[in-house]
Design a protein around this motif. Structure first.
Motif, PDB file in Angstrom:
ATOM      1  N   PHE A 465      28.052  41.848  37.960  1.00 26.36           N
ATOM      2  CA  PHE A 465      27.965  40.844  39.019  1.00 26.36           C
ATOM      3  C   PHE A 465      26.704  41.120  39.828  1.00 26.36           C
ATOM      4  O   PHE A 465      26.487  42.233  40.299  1.00 26.36           O
ATOM      5  N   GLU A 483      33.407  38.283  44.100  1.00 26.73           N
ATOM      6  CA  GLU A 483      33.279  39.164  42.934  1.00 26.73           C
ATOM      7  C   GLU A 483      34.635  39.407  42.275  1.00 26.73           C
ATOM      8  O   GLU A 483      34.760  39.347  41.043  1.00 26.73           O
ATOM      9  N   ARG A 487      35.786  38.249  38.336  1.00 25.73           N
ATOM     10  CA  ARG A 487      36.336  39.144  37.309  1.00 25.73           C
ATOM     11  C   ARG A 487      37.727  38.686  36.864  1.00 25.73           C
ATOM     12  O   ARG A 487      38.066  38.747  35.679  1.00 25.73           O
TER      13      ARG A 487
END
Length: 654
Positions: A465, A483, A487
C-alpha cells in the motif's frame, strides 16, 4: 539448555524415539508405546486412536548438565503447519529415518528446510532391528538425497534382528579419514592444513571441526539404532550433548520471544507456548505481542524433569507456557522477533472445503468450534459466508479433513460432513487501473474522497500500500481505515479469489472535518467518519481492479515419481490425463509438475499402476495461469462489483 526438535516422515519412529530418550534420561519409568496409545507426547485422544502425531508437544529431560526441551512434531504432510511453527524456536534437530524405508518424501522436504534455515541437524536411522534394515544402502541414500555432508558415527551390527546394535567409531585412522573427507569439503582452512600436513590431521582437530560444522548446519552426523530396543540411543544422546549448540540469549537483554503454539486449558483459557530468545519475563509483567496487542502474564510454567513446573519467571533460552494473554495468536512476536522472524517456511494450504453441520441448528456452535481450531492452527483458514450461512476451511490434504471431522465430534459434540474438496486459486492484476470518487459529487453517497490505483507487483510480494497524497492530508485514523479496508477487500477479486502480488496507491483523499450544531451536538450529516471511508473504498478499489483486469492462477506441485521401469508405459498416459508436465523422464524416474487439484487422484491410482512399488513426492512449487474455463468462487460479501446491490446492503438505498 537446548531446544531440540524431532522431525521425520510419518511412521519413521519419532514418538517412539522421544519415549526412549525420556526413559534413558530417567524422566519416565516405563517406555510408552504408540500402538498402545500411552506415550507422553501423543496426549490427544485422536492421536492415541490413530497412532499418529497431530499436534506438537514439549517434554523435558537432562543429559548430564544439559537440560533438553524436546519438541515432538507431526510427520504426516497434512500437518506440516505444526512443524513450521516449531522450526522458528529450535536450537537443533534430530531427523529420524527408517532403516527399512530409507529416505522418504517428507524426509526430503524437511531436510531441505532445515538446511536452508541453517538449523544444526543430527540424523538417527531408526528400526535397525526390523527385517529389511539396511546400513550402507541408507547411508548412500542420505548422501544422495539429503546432503553429501553426512558422517556415519558408528557401525550397525545384527541388522534385522533383536540383537541389532550400534557401536560408535573410536579415534582410529579409518574414522579420521572419513571425517577428513567430509569436513575438508566444507572448510578451506582445514583443507589447506590437510594438504600441508600431507593428510595427517589430528583426531582432536577433526572432532572439534565436526562440532563446529554441525553447529553451523553444514555437516550432519548419522547415528543408527532402534527406539524400541534402545540400541544406539545412548550414543545419540552423547551426540546431542556434544554436537548440538546450546541455546543462546541474554537474560538481562531486551525481551524477545516467539509464540509457537496456543492451546486451551481446562477452564477454556488460552495457554501460549513461547520460546524466549532474550530478556526475562516475570509473572504480572504486562507485555506487547503481535501487532499492537498487549496483555498481562498471570502465570508461567517451564519444562523441567519431564513435566511443566510453575515458576515466577522465565529467562532467555527456555520454553514456557504463559497464561493471561487472551488475545495471543500463534506466530506472535514477544518484544523483538526471534532469529527466524516468524517467517513461513512451507507453502500455504492449497485446498478448501465447506463444512456442513449435521443439524442446521448447530451452525453457530460450528463456527465457534472452527474459530477455536483456527486459533490453534492459523493455516486452517476460515472463510465465513454470511450470505449462504456457510463456513469453509483451508486444508493441506484429505487426512487433515478427517482429523478436523473427528475433532469436532470428540471435542465439541458436532457431527459434520464436508462438500467436495476444491483447489484454492489466486488472482493477480493483469494491468494497471485507477478510479476515484469525490466528496459531495454524485454518485458518491459518502462523505469521503478516495482515489486508488492498482498495478501488478513482483511475484511473492503480497499486497503493498503506497501514498501519492500528503501524509497529513487525512487524519491518521482515516488513513489506517483505508489501508485496512483495501487489504480486506482484496481477499475477493473479480472472480472471487484473493488478489495477491499487487501495489495499491492512494491517489486522491479528502474529508469534511468534524462539525457540530450551535448546541455542540455532533452532526454526522456534515462530518466524515471512518465508516464513510470503510464503505467507499470497496467501490473505488473494485472499479480500479475491473479496469486493470485480473488473471486467475492455480497452484502447481512439483513431483518426483520413482517406479518400476516396466510400469512407465501405463503411468505416462495417466500423468497426461491429469495435466502433469514431465520435465525429466527416465526408465524408473519421472519428475515434473502437476496441478494441485489432481495430486490426490494420482496418489489414489498409483498403487494399482505400479504394483504398490511407486514412490511419489509432491510439494507446492508455484502458481500458473489457469488453462481453460476460469474457475469462480462464490462471493461472501455484499459485492462491490454490483453498485446497486452493494449500496442496498450498506446504506439501504441506491
Amino acid at each position: 539448555m537446548l531446544n531440540l526438535g524431532i522431525l521425520a516422515h510419518v511412521d519413521a519412529g519419532k514418538t517412539s524415539l522421544t519415549e526412549r530418550l525420556l526413559h534413558a534420561a530417567g524422566a519416565i519409568d516405563e517406555v510408552g508405546s504408540v500402538d498402545d496409545g500411552n506415550t507422553q507426547t501423543d496426549s490427544l485422544a485422536l492421536e492415541r486412536q490413530r497412532g499418529i502425531t497431530i499436534k506438537s508437544a514439549v517434554v523435558s529431560f537432562a543429559i548430564g548438565d544439559t537440560t533438553v526441551n524436546l519438541i515432538d512434531t507431526p510427520g504426516h504432510p497434512d500437518f506440516i503447519a505444526e512443524v513450521e511453527r516449531v522450526l522458528n524456536v529450535l536450537d537443533g534437530a534430530v531427523l529420524v529415518v527408517s532403516a527399512v524405508e530409507g529416505v522418504q518424501a517428507q524426509t526430503r522436504v524437511l531436510m531441505r528446510t532445515l538446511r536452508r534455515l541453517g538449523i544444526p541437524t543430527l540424523v538417527f536411522v531408526n528400526k535397525i532391528d526390523r527385517r529389511g534394515a539396511r546400513y550402507d544402502g541408507v547411508l548412500g541414500e542420505l548422501a544422495a538425497k539429503l546432503s553429501p555432508a553426512v558422517v556415519a558415527m558408528g557401525a550397525a551390527t545384527g541388522l534385522g534382528s533383536g540383537d541389532a546394535a550400534f557401536a560408535p567409531f573410536d579415534d582410529g585412522p579409518a574414522f579420521a579419514a572419513s571425517l577428513a573427507d567430509v569436513l575438508t569439503e566444507q572448510a578451506d582452512a582445514l583443507l589447506a592444513a590437510y594438504v600441508a600436513d600431507e593428510g595427517s590431521l589430528s583426531y582432536a582437530r577433526l572432532r572439534a571441526e565436526l562440532v563446529t560444522q554441525t553447529g553451523q548446519g553444514l555437516a550432519h552426523p548419522v547415528f543408527f539404532g532402534s527406539a524400541i530396543t534402545g540400541a544406539g540411543v545412548d550414543a545419540l544422546m552423547a551426540g546431542i550433548r556434544e554436537l548440538l549448540p546450546a541455546a543462546q540469549g541474554d537474560p538481562a537483554g531486551p525481551l524477545s520471544g516467539t509464540v509457537f503454539k496456543v492451546e486451551r486449558g481446562p477452564a477454556g483459557e488460552k495457554v501460549a507456548y513461547a520460546r524466549m530468545f532474550g530478556g526475562t519475563l516475570r509473572t504480572r509483567d504486562r507485555l506487547s505481542f503481535g501487532e499492537g496487542r498487549a496483555g498481562k502474564v498471570t502465570a508461567i510454567s517451564v519444562f523441567d524433569g519431564g513435566t511443566a513446573v510453575r515458576r515466577p519467571e522465565v529467562a532467555a533460552g527456555r520454553i514456557a507456557r504463559l497464561w493471561g494473554l487472551a488475545d495471543v495468536r500463534i506466530g506472535d512476536a514477544i518484544g523483538r522477533p526471534g532469529k527466524h522472524g516468524g517467517r513461513g517456511h512451507f507453502a500455504p494450504p492449497t485446498l478448501e472445503t465447506v463444512v456442513v453441520p449435521g443439524r442446521p441448528a448447530d451452525r453457530g456452535a460450528l463456527h465457534l468450534a472452527l474459530a477455536q481450531l483456527a486459533e490453534q492452527d492459523p493455516l486452517i483458514g476460515l472463510r465465513q459466508d454470511d450470505l449462504r450461512q456457510e463456513v469453509s476451511v483451508s486444508l493441506y490434504g484429505e487426512v487433515q479433513k478427517e482429523v478436523v471431522q473427528a475433532t469436532l465430534m470428540n471435542d465439541f459434540g458436532l457431527d459434520v460432513t464436508f462438500r467436495e474438496t476444491t483447489t484454492i486459486c489466486v488472482e493477480r492484476p493483469a494491468g494497471t487501473g485507477a478510479a476515484f470518487e469525490l466528496i459531495a459529487k454524485a454518485p458518491n453517497p459518502f462523505l469521503a474522497t478516495v482515489g486508488l490505483r492498482v498495478e501488478p507487483g513482483a511475484i511473492g510480494s503480497g499486497v503493498a500500500f503506497g501514498l501519492e497524497v500528503e501524509l497529513g492530508s487525512l487524519p491518521y485514523a482515516f488513513m489506517k481505515t483505508i489501508e485496512e479496508t483495501v487489504r480486506e477487500t482484496l481477499r475477493q477479486g473479480l472472480h472471487g479469489w484473493e488478489v495477491v502480488d499487487c501495489l495499491v496507491t492512494l491517489t486522491h483523499s479528502g474529508y469534511w472535518a468534524r462539525q457540530s450544531h450551535s448546541g455542540g451536538v455532533f452532526d454526522k450529516s456534515m462530518s466524515s467518519t471512518a465508516g464513510d471511508f470503510r464503505n467507499l473504498v470497496p467501490l473505488v478499489l473494485m472499479s480500479a481492479l475491473k479496469r486493470a483486469g485480473t488473471t486467475v492462477y492455480e497452484p502447481m506441485h512439483r513431483f518426483r515419481l520413482e517406479l518400476p521401469p516396466d510400469t512407465l508405459g501405463p503411468v505416462l498416459p495417466v500423468l497426461a490425463r491429469l495435466g502433469a508436465i514431465p520435465r525429466t523422464q527416465l526408465s524408473s524416474l519421472v519428475e515434473g509438475e502437476i496441478p494441485a487439484a489432481r495430486v490426490h487422484e494420482l496418489e489414489q491410482q498409483l498403487p494399482s499402476l505400479t504394483r504398490g512399488e511407486g514412490v511419489l513426492e509432491c510439494d507446492f512449487d508455484r502458481y500458473r495461469p489457469v488453462r481453460g474455463p476460469v474457475p469462480r468462487r462464490p462471493r461472501t460479501d455484499h459485492n462491490p462489483l454490483n453498485r446497486k446491490e452493494y449500496l442496498l446492503h450498506v446504506v439501504r438505498r441506491v
